[in-house]
Design a protein around this motif. Sequence first.
Motif, PDB file in Angstrom:
ATOM      1  N   PHE A   1      -1.766  10.213  -8.117  1.00 48.33           N
ATOM      2  CA  PHE A   1      -1.139   9.322  -9.089  1.00 48.33           C
ATOM      3  C   PHE A   1      -0.219   8.309  -8.407  1.00 48.33           C
ATOM      4  O   PHE A   1      -0.093   7.172  -8.855  1.00 48.33           O
ATOM      5  CB  PHE A   1      -0.347  10.141 -10.111  1.00 48.33           C
ATOM      6  CG  PHE A   1       0.498   9.300 -11.030  1.00 48.33           C
ATOM      7  CD1 PHE A   1      -0.064   8.653 -12.120  1.00 48.33           C
ATOM      8  CD2 PHE A   1       1.858   9.122 -10.783  1.00 48.33           C
ATOM      9  CE1 PHE A   1       0.713   7.870 -12.959  1.00 48.33           C
ATOM     10  CE2 PHE A   1       2.637   8.337 -11.611  1.00 48.33           C
ATOM     11  CZ  PHE A   1       2.059   7.710 -12.702  1.00 48.33           C
TER      12      PHE A   1
ATOM     13  N   PHE B   1      -0.732  -3.015  -4.388  1.00 48.92           N
ATOM     14  CA  PHE B   1       0.137  -2.962  -5.568  1.00 48.92           C
ATOM     15  C   PHE B   1       1.144  -4.110  -5.530  1.00 48.92           C
ATOM     16  O   PHE B   1       1.892  -4.269  -4.578  1.00 48.92           O
ATOM     17  CB  PHE B   1       0.868  -1.626  -5.602  1.00 48.92           C
ATOM     18  CG  PHE B   1       1.856  -1.495  -6.720  1.00 48.92           C
ATOM     19  CD1 PHE B   1       1.442  -1.545  -8.046  1.00 48.92           C
ATOM     20  CD2 PHE B   1       3.205  -1.320  -6.452  1.00 48.92           C
ATOM     21  CE1 PHE B   1       2.353  -1.425  -9.077  1.00 48.92           C
ATOM     22  CE2 PHE B   1       4.126  -1.193  -7.484  1.00 48.92           C
ATOM     23  CZ  PHE B   1       3.696  -1.247  -8.802  1.00 48.92           C
ATOM     24  N   SER B   2       1.168  -4.921  -6.592  1.00 46.01           N
ATOM     25  CA  SER B   2       2.097  -6.041  -6.686  1.00 46.01           C
ATOM     26  C   SER B   2       3.410  -5.541  -7.274  1.00 46.01           C
ATOM     27  O   SER B   2       3.481  -5.195  -8.460  1.00 46.01           O
ATOM     28  CB  SER B   2       1.505  -7.150  -7.554  1.00 46.01           C
ATOM     29  OG  SER B   2       2.376  -8.263  -7.614  1.00 46.01           O
TER      30      SER B   2
ATOM     31  N   ASP C   1       0.879  -1.168   0.000  1.00 45.49           N
ATOM     32  CA  ASP C   1       0.000   0.000   0.000  1.00 45.49           C
ATOM     33  C   ASP C   1       0.916   1.217   0.000  1.00 45.49           C
ATOM     34  O   ASP C   1       1.765   1.369   0.892  1.00 45.49           O
ATOM     35  CB  ASP C   1      -0.894   0.029   1.236  1.00 45.49           C
ATOM     36  CG  ASP C   1      -2.053  -0.955   1.141  1.00 45.49           C
ATOM     37  OD1 ASP C   1      -2.239  -1.523   0.048  1.00 45.49           O
ATOM     38  OD2 ASP C   1      -2.757  -1.159   2.147  1.00 45.49           O
TER      39      ASP C   1
ATOM     40  N   GLU D   1      -0.472   7.099  -5.348  1.00 47.70           N
ATOM     41  CA  GLU D   1      -1.115   6.258  -4.340  1.00 47.70           C
ATOM     42  C   GLU D   1      -1.642   4.973  -4.959  1.00 47.70           C
ATOM     43  O   GLU D   1      -2.333   4.987  -5.970  1.00 47.70           O
ATOM     44  CB  GLU D   1      -2.253   7.026  -3.670  1.00 47.70           C
ATOM     45  CG  GLU D   1      -1.772   8.195  -2.819  1.00 47.70           C
ATOM     46  CD  GLU D   1      -2.895   8.796  -1.994  1.00 47.70           C
ATOM     47  OE1 GLU D   1      -4.043   8.287  -2.105  1.00 47.70           O
ATOM     48  OE2 GLU D   1      -2.643   9.757  -1.253  1.00 47.70           O
ATOM     49  N   LYS D   2      -1.281   3.859  -4.343  1.00 54.55           N
ATOM     50  CA  LYS D   2      -1.731   2.553  -4.828  1.00 54.55           C
ATOM     51  C   LYS D   2      -2.006   1.648  -3.628  1.00 54.55           C
ATOM     52  O   LYS D   2      -1.238   1.641  -2.669  1.00 54.55           O
ATOM     53  CB  LYS D   2      -0.671   1.909  -5.732  1.00 54.55           C
ATOM     54  CG  LYS D   2      -0.326   2.726  -6.976  1.00 54.55           C
ATOM     55  CD  LYS D   2       0.735   2.049  -7.806  1.00 54.55           C
ATOM     56  CE  LYS D   2       1.171   2.913  -8.978  1.00 54.55           C
ATOM     57  NZ  LYS D   2       0.077   3.143  -9.946  1.00 54.55           N
ATOM     58  N   LYS D   3      -3.069   0.876  -3.737  1.00 56.42           N
ATOM     59  CA  LYS D   3      -3.390  -0.104  -2.690  1.00 56.42           C
ATOM     60  C   LYS D   3      -3.343  -1.501  -3.286  1.00 56.42           C
ATOM     61  O   LYS D   3      -3.855  -1.733  -4.382  1.00 56.42           O
ATOM     62  CB  LYS D   3      -4.775   0.171  -2.093  1.00 56.42           C
ATOM     63  CG  LYS D   3      -4.793   1.334  -1.118  1.00 56.42           C
ATOM     64  CD  LYS D   3      -6.104   1.361  -0.326  1.00 56.42           C
ATOM     65  CE  LYS D   3      -6.055   2.413   0.767  1.00 56.42           C
ATOM     66  NZ  LYS D   3      -7.285   2.392   1.604  1.00 56.42           N
TER      67      LYS D   3
END
Length: 493
Positions: free
Chosen positions: A241, A247-248, A223, A243-245
């Motif tokens: 842009f 995320f692999s 995250d 921000e990622k939850k």
Amino acid sequence: MELQSIMTVHLNPSLPRFSSLSIPISLSNPFYSKNSTSALRLSISRQSHFNPKPLSVSSAAASSAIQTDKKDRLPANVKVTETKEPNSRVRLSVEVPPIVCQDCYKRVLDEFSKQSKVEGRALKDSVQIGTKFSEMDEDFSPQDFLSYVVIVDVAPEVKWMSENAYKNLKVVVEIDNEIDAQRASEAELRRRHKALGALKIVTDRGLQQYLKTSQVGDVAVLDIFATTIGKDNSGGEKIPFAEKKGFSFDTEDGDYLIPGFLNSIIGIQRGETKSFPLLFPESWKQENLRGVYAQFTVECKELFYRDLPELNDSLSDKLLPGCSTLSQVRELILQRCREVEQTAREQATDNAILDQLCKLIDIDIPQSLFEEQGRQLYGARLLELQASTKLDEQQLASLSSEKAVNEFLEIQRENITNMIKQMLSVGEIFKLENLQFPTEELVKEVENSVAEFKRHNQEYDEEHIREQVQDILEGAKVLEWLREHADIEYITR
């Protein structure tokens, strides 16, 4: 263009001398020529109440009483509401549908186009009446001339910065090293090999850095949150842009993220959170983030390592169906990557040529042309978004609103302007160099496009399709000519 109607008023029988009275009424009617008339009888009873009563006048029905070669294109109803007033007066309120008003407006402009000559080629659907109707109404008098202003956009003139500028074109084409066939084929083989492995949970260590010579990269589920850092080191705004939850993140792909990100999370374990500052480089693809300091917060949700099978001939058919040896797999993958590289080089060359053409011309772009091209671009992007994302009706309505379109036109003004410059300069070169393409090719492409529309049961305008196909074929011919005559230099970045 008027419809001369006769209103017949039937009075009380006790007044036999005035058993009927004919009063001429003029209603604006767009469906007939100026010499056409029709008798429309409106019967009004003296016993009627003072409440308004609606009366529908069908333009289609009225037109049947007129001998004309023109087919009634607008079977719309002109609504007339009748109200009786004191002193033997009747008020008729007439409501004309928008489609009738639009047709009248178009007919006036069409008639103007027939009787007027404009220097240059008038752009389709750009003619408009510039004078306000309120001003025309105020100035109108049956005894005087009626004056109004008509605005027409004309095809812009292409002005080259110097004579034969496009004939001495010098272009520098930057090629990304990722499209290099050899590098790309090795990366593709690696990707296929990794897909055959199993992900296993890491329990006894943190995230390890990928070493090309000795190991396979880890995979972490992260995250990621980020905010800008103010000049006084205070917290700033969120960076959506970044921000990622869930995320692999594959450590082998660390080079594709912001510089320093991978090194900042080395050693992170499942359930751990790390926070660190980073600087977006000046070469970052999002212009608004170039040179921006940001504070990143990363939480590791899961951590895996890959258990890969040994890479040998036994995996050949799994890596690429139909292959029996690893060398065969490598050769076929390399061949495909070479084709991709060639296509990418050609595309990069065309883009560089078109970008250079924009710098060599000066064009005064009409607003109608700008809006037409901009709306087409927005529509194409909206279709792509619909295809990739399931939008509900509310989201679609919001994105299709006039406000959303106008915001897009303003944000993309420079991009749209360059597209128009490229289109017009290419058309000008096609004409100046007397270039041609086979008519059979145009016919074939139009037929293919029409067939595609029919296959998807979509409406289409064949003439518009023909114009678009012709533009594409002209563009391809011009780019081919420019590639042959331009001085092109390739550099790898």
